[in-house]
Enzyme design. Structure first.
Site, PDB file in Angstrom:
ATOM      1  N   ARG A   1     -20.053   5.359 -21.946  1.00 28.94           N
ATOM      2  CA  ARG A   1     -20.024   4.379 -23.046  1.00 28.94           C
ATOM      3  C   ARG A   1     -19.157   3.173 -22.678  1.00 28.94           C
ATOM      4  O   ARG A   1     -19.443   2.052 -23.084  1.00 28.94           O
ATOM      5  CB  ARG A   1     -19.518   5.010 -24.342  1.00 28.94           C
ATOM      6  CG  ARG A   1     -20.388   6.097 -24.956  1.00 28.94           C
ATOM      7  CD  ARG A   1     -21.835   5.735 -25.060  1.00 28.94           C
ATOM      8  NE  ARG A   1     -22.665   6.761 -25.672  1.00 28.94           N
ATOM      9  CZ  ARG A   1     -23.179   7.826 -25.053  1.00 28.94           C
ATOM     10  NH1 ARG A   1     -22.929   8.070 -23.787  1.00 28.94           N
ATOM     11  NH2 ARG A   1     -23.957   8.662 -25.699  1.00 28.94           N
TER      12      ARG A   1
ATOM     13  N   SER B   1      -5.843  -9.804 -16.034  1.00 31.90           N
ATOM     14  CA  SER B   1      -5.356  -8.875 -15.012  1.00 31.90           C
ATOM     15  C   SER B   1      -5.605  -7.420 -15.398  1.00 31.90           C
ATOM     16  O   SER B   1      -5.447  -7.042 -16.562  1.00 31.90           O
ATOM     17  CB  SER B   1      -3.858  -9.091 -14.793  1.00 31.90           C
ATOM     18  OG  SER B   1      -3.383  -8.220 -13.797  1.00 31.90           O
TER      19      SER B   1
ATOM     20  N   GLU C   1     -21.119   1.128 -20.340  1.00 33.11           N
ATOM     21  CA  GLU C   1     -22.126   0.421 -21.149  1.00 33.11           C
ATOM     22  C   GLU C   1     -21.515  -0.804 -21.826  1.00 33.11           C
ATOM     23  O   GLU C   1     -22.159  -1.849 -21.917  1.00 33.11           O
ATOM     24  CB  GLU C   1     -22.674   1.398 -22.188  1.00 33.11           C
ATOM     25  CG  GLU C   1     -23.707   0.799 -23.121  1.00 33.11           C
ATOM     26  CD  GLU C   1     -24.213   1.819 -24.124  1.00 33.11           C
ATOM     27  OE1 GLU C   1     -24.477   2.980 -23.751  1.00 33.11           O
ATOM     28  OE2 GLU C   1     -24.326   1.476 -25.309  1.00 33.11           O
TER      29      GLU C   1
END
Lengths: 149, 149, 149, 149, 149, 149, 149, 149, 149, 149
Positions: free
Chosen positions: E90, E116, E93
């Site tokens: 997830r 960063s 994704e």
């Protein structure tokens, strides 16, 4: 407007088929080996101004295309990491099957280092053979040793 | 219990370092070229019973390992599709940069077909050169034409 | 029984942690740069007999491991084609973001060819800076031109 | 209608060949290093309005193209994960062969962290050498430590 | 003999299950956040001597393992480039679906540069919600601008 | 004729540059967050008829393009599995370095299940900081437990 | 010492063959569906303490293995990205051939969102058929809509 | 001139959006299930002459496009090996998480063989549920046993 | 201007659909097998001048296209390394499932070597069968032994 | 303790070399074709109890190994997606070069559908030939049509 050497290569290939030109003829026209000349026409080498103009005349290239021939190209002539063409795959197979052998024997003879693919030449010849003609290829590359510092 | 040719290859490599054997000596012992002999010891070729026994004596192999040397192996000697070792990579680079050139020139000379990687031989020699010694390699493969049917 | 240089590298890494040895000390012991020495200990370079014995003493290696250090290794020190370690990835990123820039500028200055990674040296230094210290790295490689033939 | 920075890069490359412009001249015109300027023209950096207009004049770009030069691009200048061009591959090889060495030595000197590829500069110089000129490259990046929290 | 940080991670995971230790307890013992502590125990961060000894006591590690905890590891905690675990996927994704959005909005607010992942912190909290509890995660990273030179 | 949502995204990006529109302004015009609005304009979300028409007016889209905005798209906004853009890569790096940490801590707190990337929101803010401004990002996703059946 | 759930899965598979246990019997013993139970035994789900102990008795697992069964595992049960097993490949083929169909039809019926693979169940049944028996599989997953925010 | 089925698919998708046609209406027009009809319109199935003409009328296709609909296409509807679209990925995840479970249970019930993906049907239904509607999908495929010979 | 054989293949496919030509008819027209003829029309084989002209007439090709048919093409007819089309995948599956079997049995019968894919023919026939018709395919390739040298 | 069919395959291969057994003899012992028998011994098929016991006697397998032979295995017999072994690669090359031809011709003869790789048989024979012996292979698979529903 031309924005990559690939476009020049495609134009050369198209003209070669239309005009029935042979690579060996191109090589003769610029006075170099057929191997280096073909690699250059396929977008892997940089031509001098004089060479590029001869090639431009042979294939009917625009001035812009002739300018591109004189610039160092982004090299690499194969569309996939593992080649699908059977002729070229056999070479990849040689690297796969004989790769570690080549490495062992060069190191046994020369020590740690590489065989250059830049200070390098390639020569392809037909050898007649009653059992079926053979392709003989000579690769010659300078040995470059790793040095400690 | 040995369950793959790879294990025999690893045993040979280990013994070679421990005993300080050279590939050229193995080749001399079985009376064949150093290129083919090395490829065989690295698990790419099949030995006859007589050859396998000589090799077994040289490297101190078990009877089971000697039996494995006489069986056609699953070939392929490199751990990755694109080799990471600089010496072997230069060969892959030759295929990448000159691949389409080799293809064009063999087709121009021989027509459609391939250069065999099976009915094939490899010869590696040192050429002394004041600007740095060169590695010369000759590849010789039978031309196999595509035929229509 | 040792059957690959990787096993020697792992033994060195393990001994280095156990004994608290620094790469700079190893370099001093064999009288070479810390960059080349570290690369060698990590399995990327070939040591002479004298160097290998010093390293063997420092890390407590077996005679067999010392023999392996004197043989040209299969090079390549990273587990994946695109590195996952953030420090090493930044270098891969430099190749990705600046690769075509480096190519254009070297060709503009030198013509077609490459910067050697064999006749090559690497130097890593700390530069103190009030806004945060910097890592300065100098890469120096011989220019090798493509030649026509 | 332009819908990506790549199209602007291709227009710049095409004009550069047609007009015979050198990267060093572009850098002089906008008063910055040749390294950063080339990276910007190849689509890896963002120009200010003033810089973009100078570049637009040099290469004969449309107003829309000049606008695109002022927007942060999707970076990455290479067509494949493992580069096929021999010059750029040598850099990838350096990351592969020396990657773990660079990592070990920076950690030994600085502790855990990275060398920035953002607060970073690149400088490429020719060093004359009787045995063959060398390419010297200096990479300078701020060290950024991991901190615990 | 331990030859990589991975082995230490596996020992920690095994002891954690056997002894029923919670990451939050480890974090409390060394006085840092649970996020950084867990990342460290999973082989992504470097501990100080004091922290490593506390962790060694909690998990019953050998002195050699405690030494490894104080050395910058080769980072990267996932076995495949595209994660197969649904929870971690997830996140991948989110990078895929929202990646270009994050890029556009950070550039609109800050200009060209990066957020960063080194000067960075992570905080994971449960938010009770009658329609199903939520996981709230805050990522905070310093903005690092690209500068021209 | 438009045959994919990608073409609409490219038209929006082109108009955005030409007209100098900001994502924040688009968000204000349709009364939603800038994060969700940008994701939608980049082809990752589905707009209502009213929203699509406002966006169509802002960017000067055709009726056909406005119709495409109201249809669930094939999602995924990045051109390669491992992103090459440094800003987006830092997020991929977070998944790589902290992925197993996130997994362990969510499971320790919530049990087996995932954090939804659908019932999910994203919020990006600038935090002023004398040592350099920070990017703060909040991800909030519903916890979805695995249930046995 | 067990350091990953995979080791527990391998132990279960080995005991299952040695003892001739059926998955349906394991499911009956813990009072759940055979689909969920098998997934759990293959390392994809988390068991409660009571369930883990029943499974431990059936397969003769150690206490440590029983503890591992109660911890959320790193999921993903296939050894390659594209499955080589013909049975499992047919499912991958369904995703490939019908994937866009499934997407279009779910969006037509439900709007933008996904079918959950977490709040999800699977049921596999044999349907007798004179022309050859059929495998019938029902997948049931909650619809999760994307929401704007 | 149309040279692949993909072009026909793109024309259908474009017309579908412009004309606001629903897949369910296309299915009704040719008297078949919405699942098979949609797969066919997306380039995965072959239509009869009569079906192709009805579809040609609905979407306003040329005669050549109608001819392409009657020819078995090169199947595969997803642009990447691992799908990036979240809805389709959930199906890929089901194959990944439940793949070995599906395999074990089908073999336990049927013996060695596969569930056909050719003699196969797919049915997608909405199931109203007060806790959130569910997508129910039935896959039905003939069992094909491996036979010895 | 035609710059690759692929363009000729696409023109042939387009004309074939428009004109309703069958491969078997093309084969009859040039007096060869339907297998070899189809492979040639799909860009995998080289035609003679006479064959190319017959094919040019059948499909209405330009003189330039007819010239391309007489040149050895870059072979490989599939768009992905692992084929997505179910029919072609079954062949890939045969290589995967039976590959080692084929290897073992050919080596048992012939010794070390390969079955040629160049000196090779392919024959595809329908075999009527009351339980469902069968596709029968005969592959015949010359055995090429590895020889020692 | 055996935890996968692979271990049984490795044991069989090891015993086969040690005892000098031929696949043809195993086939005769269980009264089936050498092709199917070899595939089964290499871990691709499921044996009956009687067959497994005969094989167990021939190779000297443990009772546990004999039990594993009776369980449907996870199929797939090659270590890489693109095979490196030259013999097996030639088959992959056939799929690559002739794949689209096979597809076109089967569809021309049978309509849309596939040739089964499950209800399938394989027959490998030597054909003596004065120009070099040939390997003849017959593949026979049931045609499975796609049906509309």
């Amino acid at each position: 407007m031309i924005s990559s050497r690939d476009e020049v290569t495609r134009t050369i290939l198209s003209a070669k088929v239309r005009k029935g030109i042979k690579w060996a003829d191109v090589a003769k026209a610029i006075g170099l080996s057929k191997e280096w000349t073909t690699a250059g026409c396929l977008g892997q080498m940089t031509f001098t101004k004089a060479q590029a103009e001869i090639i431009g005349n042979l294939f009917g290239l625009s001035d812009e295309a002739v300018a591109w021939l004189q610039i160092a190209p982004y090299k690499g002539s194969l569309p996939t990491a593992v080649p699908t063409d059977p002729l070229i795959y056999r070479w990849y197979e040689v690297v796969n099957v004989y790769g570690s052998t080549i490495k062992e024997l060069i190191h046994e003879e020369f020590g740690d280092g590489i065989m250059s693919a830049i200070d390098f030449s390639l020569d392809i010849q037909r050898e007649a053979d009653p059992k079926g003609d053979r392709v003989n290829v000579v690769l010659s590359g300078k040995f470059l040793p790793y040095k400690s510092y």
